[in-house]
Enzyme design. Structure first.
Site: not given
Ligand code: UDP
Length: 335
Positions: A119, A143
């Site tokens: 990501t 995250y």
């Protein structure tokens, strides 16, 4: 029985991006085995595929599955920034601990090829735009930290054990497969495009615009929205790339241009012919003003380029949201 060489284990293949990758793999002649514990995935997104419902920690299921494939695509992860701030334990446990368990099981089963769903959150709040793979990786939430940890583990496993891998750093995945069979289903849904479409359909009162005072041309945040089918195609190219490439590589996957929240809303209104009910809300904590990829490394080395426009993203997402609504209504009627 299909050969091991052409078989791929798609871990998290009953989720949004994993299900799209499974379809594109199959269209490219691969045999797909979907492995998913269905904690966030949906059985209907894996329809038509062999589905093993199990946890990554369950070696009695994982090991025999790994012995049937030549490589892995790994999508199984928690991916909500806000939740990761409140519950980092869940993120380090699922995204790191379970991910490492998968790597170890893969090595033990003789699998040495893996494509990882990473990501742009590994970059945190970058000082310069567009973001290249050389932009410092300084995640600002658990995250992003969990994804970075796993990328680093892939590097170490490449040096030590010869594991070949590609980490694909997605920007904003959106849209749905043109077939209308699969698409985005999150519970709760937090992403801009599905939230706006649900507001159009009356499934939520209005879309909240998180901040209109950012240092951007119209004051709303800008993101690089990339069609999920373009992302899925990148996975297949990355997987093929690993046949001739040692080590661990990383690529940004985006279009190279940003769209603001206001521009996305305007496109949604154009495509649907309806108004997006909306209201201005405070900034969402942790949102950088602008995140746009420089995708040139993926183009140069994988031969990948995003082909689909924001309009096509919204068109396919709109087709999917309407289908999903009918599906929910039918299910309610059958109850
Ligand atoms: N956003 C918004 N309202 C929403 C959801 C998102 O204004 O209900 C904004 C959000 O602040 C960000 C952009 O839309 O600037 C994309 O957010 P999303 O959650 O889709 O993806 P993210 O960039 O967080 O991965």
């Amino acid at each position: 029985m299909p050969g091991r060489e052409s078989s791929v284990l798609v871990v998290g293949g009953a989720g949004y991006i994993g299900s799209h990758a499974s379809h594109v793999l199959r269209r490219n002649g691969y045999q797909v085995i979907v492995y998913d514990n269905l904690s966030r995935g949906h059985r209907f997104l894996a329809e038509g595929f062999e589905l093993i419902v199990a946890d990554l920690a369950d070696l009695s299921q994982l090991t025999p599955a790994l012995k049937r494939v030549s490589g892995i695509m790994h999508f199984a992860a928690d991916s909500q920034v806000g939740e990761s701030m409140r519950n980092p334990r869940k993120y380090f446990s699922n995204n790191v601990q379970n991910g490492i368990a998968l790597l170890n099981a893969a090595l033990d089963a003789g699998v040495r090829k893996l494509v990882f769903s990473s990501t742009c959150a590994v970059y945190g709040i970058p000082a310069t735009i567009p973001i290249t793979e050389k932009t410092p990786r300084q995640p600002v939430n658990p995250y992003g930290m969990s994804k970075l940890f796993f990328e680093n583990a892939l590097e170490a496993y490449a040096w030590a054990y010869g594991l070949r891998s590609v980490s694909l750093r997605y920007f904003n995945a959106a849209g749905a497969d043109e077939s209308g069979i699969i698409g985005e289903v999150h519970d709760p849904e937090t992403h801009l495009i599905p939230c706006a479409l649900k507001a159009v359909m009356g499934e939520r009162d209005s879309l909240e615009i998180f901040g209109t005072d950012y240092p951007t041309p119209d004051g709303t945040c800008s993101r690089d929205y990339v069609h999920v089918s373009d992302l899925a195609e990148a996975h297949v190219l990355a997987f093929q790339h690993l046949d001739n490439k040692q080590g661990a590589a990383q690529y940004n996957l985006g279009t190279g241009s940003g769209a603001s929240v206001q521009e996305v809303i305007a496109t949604i209104e154009e495509v649907t012919g309806k108004t997006v009910p909306r209201r201005i809300a405070p900034r969402r904590s942790g949102d950088p003003p602008e995140l746009v990829a420089d995708p040139s490394r993926a183009q140069a080395e994988l031969g990948w380029k995003a082909k689909r426009s924001l309009r096509e993203i919204v068109q396919t997402a709109w087709q999917w949201e309407q289908k999903l609504q009918r599906r929910c209504q039918d299910a309610a009627l059958q109850r």
